[in-house]
Design a protein around this motif. Structure first.
Motif, PDB file in Angstrom:
ATOM      1  N   THR A   2       0.853  -1.188   0.000  1.00 58.98           N
ATOM      2  CA  THR A   2       0.000   0.000   0.000  1.00 58.98           C
ATOM      3  C   THR A   2       0.889   1.238   0.000  1.00 58.98           C
ATOM      4  O   THR A   2       2.109   1.130   0.189  1.00 58.98           O
ATOM      5  CB  THR A   2      -0.904   0.019   1.248  1.00 58.98           C
ATOM      6  OG1 THR A   2      -0.093   0.276   2.413  1.00 58.98           O
ATOM      7  CG2 THR A   2      -1.623  -1.312   1.423  1.00 58.98           C
ATOM      8  N   ASP A  83     -10.624   4.959 -12.897  1.00 58.83           N
ATOM      9  CA  ASP A  83     -10.585   6.423 -13.008  1.00 58.83           C
ATOM     10  C   ASP A  83      -9.495   6.887 -13.968  1.00 58.83           C
ATOM     11  O   ASP A  83      -8.672   7.756 -13.638  1.00 58.83           O
ATOM     12  CB  ASP A  83     -10.385   7.059 -11.626  1.00 58.83           C
ATOM     13  CG  ASP A  83     -11.564   6.824 -10.710  1.00 58.83           C
ATOM     14  OD1 ASP A  83     -12.690   6.730 -11.212  1.00 58.83           O
ATOM     15  OD2 ASP A  83     -11.358   6.716  -9.483  1.00 58.83           O
ATOM     16  N   ARG A 242      -6.027  11.011  -3.571  1.00 59.78           N
ATOM     17  CA  ARG A 242      -7.328  10.375  -3.406  1.00 59.78           C
ATOM     18  C   ARG A 242      -7.294   9.209  -2.438  1.00 59.78           C
ATOM     19  O   ARG A 242      -8.271   8.923  -1.764  1.00 59.78           O
ATOM     20  CB  ARG A 242      -7.844   9.891  -4.766  1.00 59.78           C
ATOM     21  CG  ARG A 242      -8.184  11.002  -5.738  1.00 59.78           C
ATOM     22  CD  ARG A 242      -8.811  10.465  -7.006  1.00 59.78           C
ATOM     23  NE  ARG A 242     -10.053   9.778  -6.722  1.00 59.78           N
ATOM     24  CZ  ARG A 242     -10.249   8.488  -6.888  1.00 59.78           C
ATOM     25  NH1 ARG A 242      -9.261   7.708  -7.295  1.00 59.78           N
ATOM     26  NH2 ARG A 242     -11.404   7.941  -6.619  1.00 59.78           N
ATOM     27  N   GLN A 243      -6.166   8.479  -2.366  1.00 61.41           N
ATOM     28  CA  GLN A 243      -6.076   7.303  -1.503  1.00 61.41           C
ATOM     29  C   GLN A 243      -4.833   7.400  -0.632  1.00 61.41           C
ATOM     30  O   GLN A 243      -3.764   7.779  -1.108  1.00 61.41           O
ATOM     31  CB  GLN A 243      -6.027   6.016  -2.339  1.00 61.41           C
ATOM     32  CG  GLN A 243      -7.297   5.778  -3.144  1.00 61.41           C
ATOM     33  CD  GLN A 243      -7.230   4.483  -3.939  1.00 61.41           C
ATOM     34  OE1 GLN A 243      -6.167   3.961  -4.206  1.00 61.41           O
ATOM     35  NE2 GLN A 243      -8.381   3.964  -4.309  1.00 61.41           N
ATOM     36  N   PHE A 244      -4.984   7.044   0.639  1.00 59.47           N
ATOM     37  CA  PHE A 244      -3.858   7.103   1.556  1.00 59.47           C
ATOM     38  C   PHE A 244      -4.206   6.317   2.816  1.00 59.47           C
ATOM     39  O   PHE A 244      -5.376   6.023   3.081  1.00 59.47           O
ATOM     40  CB  PHE A 244      -3.526   8.555   1.933  1.00 59.47           C
ATOM     41  CG  PHE A 244      -4.730   9.371   2.328  1.00 59.47           C
ATOM     42  CD1 PHE A 244      -5.241   9.315   3.615  1.00 59.47           C
ATOM     43  CD2 PHE A 244      -5.366  10.176   1.406  1.00 59.47           C
ATOM     44  CE1 PHE A 244      -6.350  10.053   3.977  1.00 59.47           C
ATOM     45  CE2 PHE A 244      -6.484  10.925   1.753  1.00 59.47           C
ATOM     46  CZ  PHE A 244      -6.975  10.856   3.054  1.00 59.47           C
TER      47      PHE A 244
END
Length: 258
Positions: A2, A83, A242-244
């Motif tokens: 991740t 996206d 956008r993602q973390f």
């Protein structure tokens, strides 16, 4: 891995994957993918990286293709690019070359808004030209008025919701289910819709709340009503992307000024 995985673990995972995909010459593939991931490389590894930008791009592509081909040897492989309309030009260039690589037994699934001015649309147009009839396109049309009305009913289940308010939500949503969901959340946040037992009930406030015309305006209106600390959290999060991971956000909130 991740975005918050420790670098040592990322390097270990990459090396394991590359050794399986290219056991005979894994080090050069590792060098380019490690460089792409901004990993710390040994002097020997760094020496393998070309100083020529175009040559480096070619090796990025060939390394990714080699890794995907190795991963697809033992089982079917699906790569999902979500996206695509937000992709940058460099990512589009690499993805287009990877997706159109010859004899790569991989199913690619690309999702994108129909934004032809976005850089990501070049990827959609490129694979369409390359694959022709072999490309399957699934177009999602806006919801019809009937489907939108059913969605509003399913989302709200609100007793006493005025017909005029329901029709106004339908008109402004223009078939966008996300708009309907955000309007619903706004009404709940402002106390215009409250829960009573196992049902939602509209209060007298519902007729006095102005519903923004656009999704952008709707989200801004909701953000404006947040406490200052929540607004600060949103500002910091918007810089990350956008993602973390939550731990990354917590660490930045501790380090950033109020």
């Amino acid at each position: 891995v991740t975005p918050t995985t420790d670098e040592a673990l990322v390097a270990e995972a990459l090396e394991n994957a590359v050794r399986v995909a290219a056991p005979d010459d894994w080090s050069e593939t590792y060098a380019y993918l490690g460089h792409l991931l901004s990993l710390h490389l040994t002097p020997e590894m760094r020496a393998r990286i070309s100083l020529l930008e175009m040559e480096t791009m070619k090796r990025y592509v060939s390394s990714i293709v080699l890794l995907l081909r190795g991963a697809s040897n033992g089982a079917p492989l699906v790569v999902v690019c979500d996206d695509v309309h937000w992709a940058d030009t460099a990512s589009v260039e690499v993805l287009l070359q990877v997706v159109t690589s010859a004899a790569l037994p991989v199913l690619f699934v690309l999702s994108s808004r129909a934004e032809r001015s976005a850089a990501g649309w070049r990827l959609i147009a490129g694979v369409r030209d390359f694959f022709g009839d072999a490309l399957t396109e699934i177009k999602l049309d806006p919801l019809s008025v009937e489907d939108s009305r059913a969605l509003v009913s399913n989302l709200l289940h609100i007793d006493s919701l005025p017909v005029a308010t329901r029709e106004l939500i339908l008109a402004k949503a223009e078939g966008n289910p996300f708009f309907v969901e955000e309007v619903t959340r706004m009404l709940i946040d402002r106390g215009a819709v409250v829960r009573e037992g196992d049902r939602w009930v509209a209060t007298e406030l519902v007729s006095r709340i102005e519903i923004p015309d656009t999704l952008h305006g709707l989200l801004l209106a909701r953000i404006d009503r947040l406490p200052q600390e929540s607004k600060r959290t949103l500002r910091v999060a918007s810089v990350i992307g956008r993602q973390f991971g939550v731990t990354l956000l917590e660490r930045l909130l501790q380090d950033s000024p109020g």
